[in-house]
Design a protein around this motif. Structure first.
Motif, PDB file in Angstrom:
ATOM      1  N   GLN A 167      18.750   3.644  41.331  1.00  9.85           N
ATOM      2  CA  GLN A 167      19.099   2.477  41.198  1.00  9.85           C
ATOM      3  C   GLN A 167      17.880   1.445  41.010  1.00  9.85           C
ATOM      4  N   PHE A 168      18.754   0.323  41.008  1.00 12.45           N
ATOM      5  CA  PHE A 168      17.575  -1.184  40.703  1.00 12.45           C
ATOM      6  C   PHE A 168      17.936  -2.795  41.558  1.00 12.45           C
ATOM      7  N   PHE A 169      16.711  -2.985  41.527  1.00 10.43           N
ATOM      8  CA  PHE A 169      16.712  -4.337  42.193  1.00 10.43           C
ATOM      9  C   PHE A 169      16.946  -5.552  41.179  1.00 10.43           C
ATOM     10  N   MET A 170      17.415  -7.040  41.446  1.00 11.57           N
ATOM     11  CA  MET A 170      16.749  -7.960  40.297  1.00 11.57           C
ATOM     12  C   MET A 170      16.179  -8.191  40.570  1.00 11.57           C
ATOM     13  N   LEU A 171      14.855  -9.301  40.575  1.00 10.83           N
ATOM     14  CA  LEU A 171      14.063  -9.765  41.592  1.00 10.83           C
ATOM     15  C   LEU A 171      13.580 -11.320  41.170  1.00 10.83           C
ATOM     16  N   LYS A 172      14.150 -12.015  42.397  1.00  9.28           N
ATOM     17  CA  LYS A 172      13.951 -13.580  41.318  1.00  9.28           C
ATOM     18  C   LYS A 172      11.929 -13.635  41.451  1.00  9.28           C
ATOM     19  N   VAL A 173      11.322 -13.978  40.520  1.00 11.15           N
ATOM     20  CA  VAL A 173       9.939 -13.957  40.817  1.00 11.15           C
ATOM     21  C   VAL A 173       9.356 -15.530  41.556  1.00 11.15           C
ATOM     22  N   ALA A 174      10.260 -16.081  41.465  1.00 12.00           N
ATOM     23  CA  ALA A 174       9.936 -18.059  41.535  1.00 12.00           C
ATOM     24  C   ALA A 174      10.612 -18.610  41.921  1.00 12.00           C
ATOM     25  N   PHE A 175      10.270 -19.347  42.630  1.00 15.62           N
ATOM     26  CA  PHE A 175      11.784 -19.747  42.855  1.00 15.62           C
ATOM     27  C   PHE A 175      11.910 -21.236  42.202  1.00 15.62           C
ATOM     28  N   GLY A 176      13.415 -21.826  41.924  1.00 18.89           N
ATOM     29  CA  GLY A 176      13.090 -23.150  41.369  1.00 18.89           C
ATOM     30  C   GLY A 176      13.738 -22.031  39.807  1.00 18.89           C
ATOM     31  N   THR A 177      13.624 -22.790  38.588  1.00 23.33           N
ATOM     32  CA  THR A 177      14.296 -22.053  37.710  1.00 23.33           C
ATOM     33  C   THR A 177      12.871 -21.488  36.381  1.00 23.33           C
ATOM     34  N   ASP A 178      12.000 -21.367  36.928  1.00 23.82           N
ATOM     35  CA  ASP A 178      10.697 -21.662  35.621  1.00 23.82           C
ATOM     36  C   ASP A 178      10.573 -20.233  36.403  1.00 23.82           C
ATOM     37  N   PRO A 179      10.363 -19.005  36.028  1.00 26.38           N
ATOM     38  CA  PRO A 179      11.796 -18.898  34.717  1.00 26.38           C
ATOM     39  C   PRO A 179      12.627 -18.652  35.239  1.00 26.38           C
ATOM     40  N   LEU A 180      13.734 -18.833  34.087  1.00 23.66           N
ATOM     41  CA  LEU A 180      15.290 -19.060  35.031  1.00 23.66           C
ATOM     42  C   LEU A 180      15.843 -17.686  35.434  1.00 23.66           C
ATOM     43  N   LEU A 181      15.418 -16.553  34.552  1.00 30.01           N
ATOM     44  CA  LEU A 181      15.648 -14.889  34.954  1.00 30.01           C
ATOM     45  C   LEU A 181      15.368 -14.447  35.315  1.00 30.01           C
ATOM     46  N   ARG A 182      15.894 -13.505  35.904  1.00 34.66           N
ATOM     47  CA  ARG A 182      15.485 -12.239  36.993  1.00 34.66           C
ATOM     48  C   ARG A 182      14.494 -11.255  36.305  1.00 34.66           C
ATOM     49  N   ALA A 230      17.183  -1.416  28.669  1.00 31.35           N
ATOM     50  CA  ALA A 230      17.450  -1.909  28.030  1.00 31.35           C
ATOM     51  C   ALA A 230      17.161  -3.750  29.057  1.00 31.35           C
ATOM     52  N   HIS A 231      17.946  -4.458  28.059  1.00 32.59           N
ATOM     53  CA  HIS A 231      16.942  -6.663  28.714  1.00 32.59           C
ATOM     54  C   HIS A 231      18.195  -7.005  29.504  1.00 32.59           C
ATOM     55  N   MET A 232      17.938  -6.990  30.619  1.00 31.02           N
ATOM     56  CA  MET A 232      19.213  -7.906  31.888  1.00 31.02           C
ATOM     57  C   MET A 232      18.928  -8.664  31.582  1.00 31.02           C
ATOM     58  N   ALA A 233      19.243  -9.536  31.677  1.00 37.52           N
ATOM     59  CA  ALA A 233      20.157 -11.246  32.692  1.00 37.52           C
ATOM     60  C   ALA A 233      20.871 -11.122  33.632  1.00 37.52           C
ATOM     61  N   CYS A 234      21.078 -10.561  33.750  1.00 39.83           N
ATOM     62  CA  CYS A 234      21.901 -10.470  35.453  1.00 39.83           C
ATOM     63  C   CYS A 234      21.767  -9.687  35.898  1.00 39.83           C
ATOM     64  N   ALA A 260      28.054  -9.173  33.646  1.00 41.76           N
ATOM     65  CA  ALA A 260      28.470 -10.696  33.043  1.00 41.76           C
ATOM     66  C   ALA A 260      27.938 -10.819  32.476  1.00 41.76           C
ATOM     67  N   CYS A 261      26.412 -10.849  31.587  1.00 46.77           N
ATOM     68  CA  CYS A 261      26.094 -11.374  30.429  1.00 46.77           C
ATOM     69  C   CYS A 261      26.604 -10.536  29.151  1.00 46.77           C
ATOM     70  N   LEU A 262      27.281  -9.058  29.382  1.00 50.36           N
ATOM     71  CA  LEU A 262      26.975  -8.581  28.235  1.00 50.36           C
ATOM     72  C   LEU A 262      25.324  -8.276  27.470  1.00 50.36           C
ATOM     73  N   GLY A 263      24.162  -8.390  28.267  1.00 52.08           N
ATOM     74  CA  GLY A 263      23.417  -8.580  27.895  1.00 52.08           C
ATOM     75  C   GLY A 263      22.748  -7.524  27.329  1.00 52.08           C
ATOM     76  N   CYS A 264      23.196  -6.350  27.978  1.00 53.48           N
ATOM     77  CA  CYS A 264      22.422  -4.685  27.231  1.00 53.48           C
ATOM     78  C   CYS A 264      23.382  -3.720  27.487  1.00 53.48           C
ATOM     79  N   VAL A 265      24.667  -4.320  26.045  1.00 52.40           N
ATOM     80  CA  VAL A 265      25.595  -3.397  25.970  1.00 52.40           C
ATOM     81  C   VAL A 265      24.270  -2.166  24.812  1.00 52.40           C
ATOM     82  N   ILE A 266      25.331  -1.176  25.204  1.00 53.86           N
ATOM     83  CA  ILE A 266      24.819   0.262  24.621  1.00 53.86           C
ATOM     84  C   ILE A 266      26.071   0.968  23.806  1.00 53.86           C
TER      85      ILE A 266
END
Length: 265
Positions: A33-48, A222-226, A230-236
């Protein structure tokens, strides 16, 4: 969930191991399993940033092994003990060691070794009847990690580097083939391969497993956004074996671990 960084240390040039702590964080986490980490507070960078679980050290803390490969992970590498980090997880479907598994071959390449140490910890704790054998490959000595940790677990470990800087020169799949050829005389029933690493390596491991009638479970990147489907960015594309048709699945939600026979390499 807001977590606290306990440690964040460079293990070899370009690679870091970080431990985070939060109440109940790892209670329901498992290998693969994995975690999505927000590396900084705010929106820059936006994605985890998605990071696989490297080790579960307690119900309240776990570790990640990661490579500094871009702006997000560069920010992550500069965090110090006491810093806070927003972590979403555990996510995805990880490795499952079925009751029929009697012999586990664990194959990792480069940073792909990260979730495999968690898997070996799990086997040692939950399936002591299984003696895993580990195969680790890398480009050079700095990309072959966790040797000491596998040694502490008393696990037979085979190593190859492409430049021959440590142990044998060549691809780790060669060691896997040699091992299977040596010990398969009594059949491969109950054998299973668990793998994570670069796609060319995973493709070769899947082919070796298929030729020797061994079940193989592969953790894909795979490249993951969410990270939550929800975002369907990592579909294979995968094979629906029942209907012999191509289907699409999300690495984050349906994986990241898949049966290698279903992957359309």
């Amino acid at each position: 969930m807001l977590t606290t960084v306990k440690s964040n240390e460079k293990v070899v040039p370009g690679f870091f191991e970080m431990e985070i702590e939060a109440k109940g964080l790892a209670k329901h986490a498992g290998p693969g399993q994995f975690f999505m980490l927000k590396v900084a507070f705010g929106t820059d960078p936006l994605l985890r940033r998605p990071l696989s679980i490297h080790r579960i050290t307690s119900p309240d803390s776990l570790r990640f092994l990661y490579r500094e490969s871009g702006r997000g992970t560069s920010i992550l590498s500069k965090l110090v003990p006491g810093d806070q980090l927003d972590a979403l997880g555990p996510l995805g479907n990880g490795f499952k060691v079925g009751k029929t598994v009697k012999h586990a071959l664990i194959v990792g390449g480069g940073i792909g070794v990260a979730p495999l140490l968690c898997l070996t910890d799990h086997i040692a704790k939950e399936r002591p009847d299984i003696t895993p054998v580990v195969f680790i490959g890398g480009r050079d000595k700095d990309s072959v990690m966790c040797l000491d940790q596998f040694k502490e677990l008393g696990i037979e470990t085979h190593i190859r580097t492409e430049d021959g800087s440590i142990h044998k020169k060549g691809l780790i799949t060669h060691s896997l083939e040699e091992y299977i050829d040596k010990y398969k005389k009594d059949g491969t029933g109950g054998w299973a391969i668990f793998s994570c690493g670069p796609t060319p390596m995973l493709r070769s491991v899947a082919a070796i497993a298929n030729m020797n009638d061994i079940k193989c479970f592969t953790s894909l990147e795979a490249h993951m956004a969410c990270g939550i489907g929800a975002c369907l960015g990592c579909v294979i594309p995968l094979l629906d074996r029942e209907h012999e048709t191509q289907v699409y699945r999300k690495v984050c939600e349906d994986g990241p671990v898949f049966d290698s026979e279903e992957v359309l390499w």
